[in-house]
Design a protein around this motif. Structure first.
Motif, mmCIF file in Angstrom:
data_model
loop_
_atom_site.group_PDB
_atom_site.id
_atom_site.type_symbol
_atom_site.label_atom_id
_atom_site.label_comp_id
_atom_site.label_asym_id
_atom_site.label_seq_id
_atom_site.Cartn_x
_atom_site.Cartn_y
_atom_site.Cartn_z
ATOM 1 N N MET A 41 56.848 -12.468 -20.969
ATOM 2 C CA MET A 41 55.761 -11.862 -20.206
ATOM 3 C C MET A 41 55.417 -12.696 -18.978
ATOM 4 S SD MET A 41 55.272 -9.053 -21.726
ATOM 5 C CE MET A 41 53.775 -8.426 -20.970
ATOM 6 N N ILE A 42 55.686 -13.997 -19.035
ATOM 7 C CA ILE A 42 55.500 -14.871 -17.878
ATOM 8 C C ILE A 42 56.730 -14.803 -16.978
ATOM 9 C CG2 ILE A 42 55.121 -17.243 -17.111
ATOM 10 C CD1 ILE A 42 52.720 -16.033 -18.567
ATOM 11 N N GLN A 43 57.908 -14.928 -17.565
ATOM 12 C CA GLN A 43 59.146 -14.988 -16.797
ATOM 13 C C GLN A 43 59.317 -13.778 -15.888
ATOM 14 O OE1 GLN A 43 62.644 -16.450 -18.743
ATOM 15 N NE2 GLN A 43 63.980 -14.947 -17.763
ATOM 16 N N TYR A 44 59.002 -12.589 -16.402
ATOM 17 C CA TYR A 44 59.242 -11.389 -15.617
ATOM 18 C C TYR A 44 58.009 -10.943 -14.831
ATOM 19 C CZ TYR A 44 63.685 -11.300 -17.964
ATOM 20 O OH TYR A 44 64.937 -11.648 -18.412
ATOM 21 N N ALA A 45 56.867 -11.578 -15.069
ATOM 22 C CA ALA A 45 55.685 -11.292 -14.255
ATOM 23 C C ALA A 45 55.764 -11.974 -12.898
ATOM 24 C CB ALA A 45 54.419 -11.730 -14.977
ATOM 25 N N VAL A 46 56.403 -13.151 -12.855
ATOM 26 C CA VAL A 46 56.445 -13.910 -11.608
ATOM 27 C C VAL A 46 57.586 -13.423 -10.730
ATOM 28 C CG1 VAL A 46 55.474 -15.898 -12.826
ATOM 29 C CG2 VAL A 46 57.948 -15.784 -12.468
ATOM 30 N N ASP A 47 57.432 -13.650 -9.417
ATOM 31 C CA ASP A 47 58.462 -13.255 -8.464
ATOM 32 C C ASP A 47 59.626 -14.235 -8.437
ATOM 33 O OD1 ASP A 47 56.953 -10.992 -7.413
ATOM 34 O OD2 ASP A 47 55.650 -12.504 -6.519
ATOM 35 N N THR A 48 59.317 -15.510 -8.674
ATOM 36 C CA THR A 48 60.375 -16.514 -8.558
ATOM 37 C C THR A 48 60.029 -17.738 -9.392
ATOM 38 O OG1 THR A 48 61.697 -17.776 -6.961
ATOM 39 C CG2 THR A 48 59.342 -17.635 -6.528
ATOM 40 N N HIS A 49 61.070 -18.461 -9.797
ATOM 41 C CA HIS A 49 60.940 -19.711 -10.545
ATOM 42 C C HIS A 49 61.362 -20.853 -9.635
ATOM 43 C CE1 HIS A 49 62.821 -22.525 -13.778
ATOM 44 N NE2 HIS A 49 61.576 -22.871 -13.536
ATOM 45 N N LEU A 50 60.455 -21.807 -9.423
ATOM 46 C CA LEU A 50 60.710 -22.949 -8.547
ATOM 47 C C LEU A 50 60.877 -24.199 -9.394
ATOM 48 C CD1 LEU A 50 57.842 -22.198 -5.989
ATOM 49 C CD2 LEU A 50 60.200 -21.332 -5.945
ATOM 50 N N ASP A 51 61.897 -25.003 -9.089
ATOM 51 C CA ASP A 51 62.127 -26.192 -9.914
ATOM 52 C C ASP A 51 62.133 -27.502 -9.136
ATOM 53 O OD1 ASP A 51 64.526 -25.940 -8.592
ATOM 54 O OD2 ASP A 51 65.737 -25.575 -10.396
ATOM 55 N N ASN A 52 61.811 -27.442 -7.814
ATOM 56 C CA ASN A 52 61.733 -28.684 -7.042
ATOM 57 C C ASN A 52 60.907 -28.444 -5.787
ATOM 58 O OD1 ASN A 52 63.555 -27.720 -4.853
ATOM 59 N ND2 ASN A 52 65.112 -27.804 -6.482
ATOM 60 N N ASP A 53 60.599 -29.519 -5.077
ATOM 61 C CA ASP A 53 59.731 -29.422 -3.901
ATOM 62 C C ASP A 53 60.370 -28.594 -2.791
ATOM 63 O OD1 ASP A 53 57.993 -30.984 -5.277
ATOM 64 O OD2 ASP A 53 58.315 -32.803 -4.106
ATOM 65 N N GLU A 54 61.698 -28.707 -2.626
ATOM 66 C CA GLU A 54 62.368 -27.937 -1.586
ATOM 67 C C GLU A 54 62.234 -26.438 -1.844
ATOM 68 O OE1 GLU A 54 63.660 -30.537 -3.173
ATOM 69 O OE2 GLU A 54 63.556 -31.976 -1.502
ATOM 70 N N ALA A 55 62.302 -26.043 -3.118
ATOM 71 C CA ALA A 55 62.151 -24.633 -3.465
ATOM 72 C C ALA A 55 60.737 -24.147 -3.173
ATOM 73 C CB ALA A 55 62.501 -24.412 -4.934
ATOM 74 N N VAL A 56 59.744 -25.016 -3.390
ATOM 75 C CA VAL A 56 58.357 -24.659 -3.077
ATOM 76 C C VAL A 56 58.200 -24.400 -1.592
ATOM 77 C CG1 VAL A 56 55.976 -25.489 -3.043
ATOM 78 C CG2 VAL A 56 57.392 -25.894 -5.057
ATOM 79 N N LEU A 57 58.726 -25.289 -0.782
ATOM 80 C CA LEU A 57 58.609 -25.152 0.670
ATOM 81 C C LEU A 57 59.342 -23.906 1.159
ATOM 82 C CD1 LEU A 57 59.060 -28.864 1.784
ATOM 83 C CD2 LEU A 57 56.943 -27.552 1.672
ATOM 84 N N SER A 58 60.477 -23.615 0.583
ATOM 85 C CA SER A 58 61.226 -22.411 0.959
ATOM 86 C C SER A 58 60.438 -21.162 0.632
ATOM 87 C CB SER A 58 62.581 -22.406 0.241
ATOM 88 O OG SER A 58 63.308 -21.238 0.563
ATOM 89 N N TRP A 59 59.795 -21.141 -0.558
ATOM 90 C CA TRP A 59 59.001 -19.977 -0.945
ATOM 91 C C TRP A 59 57.789 -19.802 -0.024
ATOM 92 C CZ3 TRP A 59 54.014 -19.846 -3.475
ATOM 93 C CH2 TRP A 59 53.632 -18.568 -3.924
ATOM 94 N N LEU A 60 57.159 -20.892 0.355
ATOM 95 C CA LEU A 60 56.007 -20.823 1.249
ATOM 96 C C LEU A 60 56.394 -20.310 2.626
ATOM 97 C CD1 LEU A 60 54.279 -24.186 0.294
ATOM 98 C CD2 LEU A 60 53.408 -21.896 -0.191
ATOM 99 N N ALA A 61 57.627 -20.519 3.005
ATOM 100 C CA ALA A 61 58.068 -20.120 4.337
ATOM 101 C C ALA A 61 58.446 -18.643 4.428
ATOM 102 C CB ALA A 61 59.263 -20.952 4.769
ATOM 103 N N THR A 62 58.539 -17.982 3.298
ATOM 104 C CA THR A 62 58.960 -16.563 3.305
ATOM 105 C C THR A 62 57.761 -15.635 3.426
ATOM 106 O OG1 THR A 62 58.870 -16.475 0.869
ATOM 107 C CG2 THR A 62 60.978 -17.049 1.911
#
Length: 317
Positions: free
Chosen positions: A296-317
């Motif tokens: 219920m968590i896995q499919y509720a979220v749009d994306t799974h981030l596992d490091n700081d670079e992934a966070v920054l990439s998601w923020l930029a979209t």
């Protein structure tokens, strides 16, 4: 009335308890008006290309057309799937009756107000809380030749029966309500809400700092530090409802309960959701793809981030 029974479903005794509750309620409102996950999705035997996602879709479809919910929560470890479902229902204005047999209460500080759950957000959104914390009465010695263990079991069964009947009565006593409109997705320039995990060493500053450095306005949770934790919880919920994005750290044995609730609320409101979890633990079940969190968590979220670079990439979209 259409009622959803939200419950922990990974062990037989949890499923049996929920089935007992569903049966008692069905005798009052009719079986077709009660939805019991796992049972009514045929989870053990369901075959699908991506089974976890299909189960999520079936549960979400029912969550979107409810009149009421009964959620079974026993602390201090609260099921993250149930908490997500509570948040989804609450965002639509669906009344939620929460049932607990936990004999503990909780507080943010030693002298702080006692709460029903370790995260005050659960108490803040519940329409009614049914708490039956004591065993049933002891059996008279002359009335039984059972062992002391059988007597102890009987007292627990009596407590459970009392709790289940009280939850059904509480639900049937709820006032009628008009459905609440769901807001449109927030504008892109509204804040990023950052929800930290209590299980990580870096706390909320790590993710909040990354969002601020990327030029976003950031809002962080306040319910654990507010003098009034219920008011702080409602402020957190309102902030998520009006946010453009929810960045949630879901690290821990399970997604923290309040975080799971906010994910459900964000999903119902059309807020973009990212789950940060650098070190996932996968779960495996027959016929189901590996899951990195409760489905219920896995499919509720749009994306799974596992490091700081992934966070920054998601923020930029």
């Amino acid at each position: 009335m259409s009622v959803y029974i939200a419950h922990r479903l990974f062990a037989a005794h949890d499923r049996a308890l929920a089935a007992d509750l569903a049966d008692r309620l069905a005798r009052k409102v009719g079986p077709d008006r009660v939805f019991l996950p796992f049972c009514d999705t045929n989870e053990e035997n369901l075959v699908a290309e991506v089974k976890g996602r299909r189960l999520f879709e079936l549960d979400r479809e029912r969550l979107g057309r409810l009149d009421a919910m009964i959620a079974i929560l026993h602390g201090p470890s609260l099921d993250d799937g149930v908490c997500m479902e509570i948040g989804y229902a609450a965002a639509f204005g669906v009344p939620v009756v929460v049932l607990t047999a936990d004999f503990q209460t909780y507080s943010m500080t030693e002298a702080g107000p006692h709460l029903e759950f370790p995260d005050p957000l659960l108490q803040a959104v519940a329409t009614r809380i049914v708490r039956v914390a004591k065993l049933g009465p002891p059996t008279l010695p002359s009335a039984s030749v059972r062992s002391r263990f059988q007597d102890f079991q009987a007292r627990n069964v009596a407590q459970t029966n009392t709790a289940l009947d009280a939850a059904v009565d509480a639900l049937l006593d709820l006032p009628d309500r008009a459905p609440l409109p769901v807001d449109s997705p927030a504008a892109i320039d509204t804040p990023v809400y950052v929800e930290a995990s209590p299980y990580t060493a870096w706390g909320g500053d790590h993710l909040a700092g990354a969002c601020a450095d990327a030029g976003h306005t950031v809002v962080v949770s306040q319910r654990f530090t507010a003098s009034d934790p219920i008011a702080g919880s409602l402020a957190d919920l309102a902030a998520v409802h009006s946010a453009a994005r929810l960045l949630s750290d879901v690290s821990g044995p399970e997604t923290p309960p309040g975080t799971a609730l906010l994910i459900g609320a964000a999903l119902a409101r059309g807020v973009r959701i990212a789950a940060f979890q650098p070190r996932p633990t996968l779960t495996h079940a027959h016929g189901r793809e590996p899951n990195w969190r409760n489905l219920m968590i896995q499919y509720a979220v749009d994306t799974h981030l596992d490091n700081d670079e992934a966070v920054l990439s998601w923020l930029a979209t």
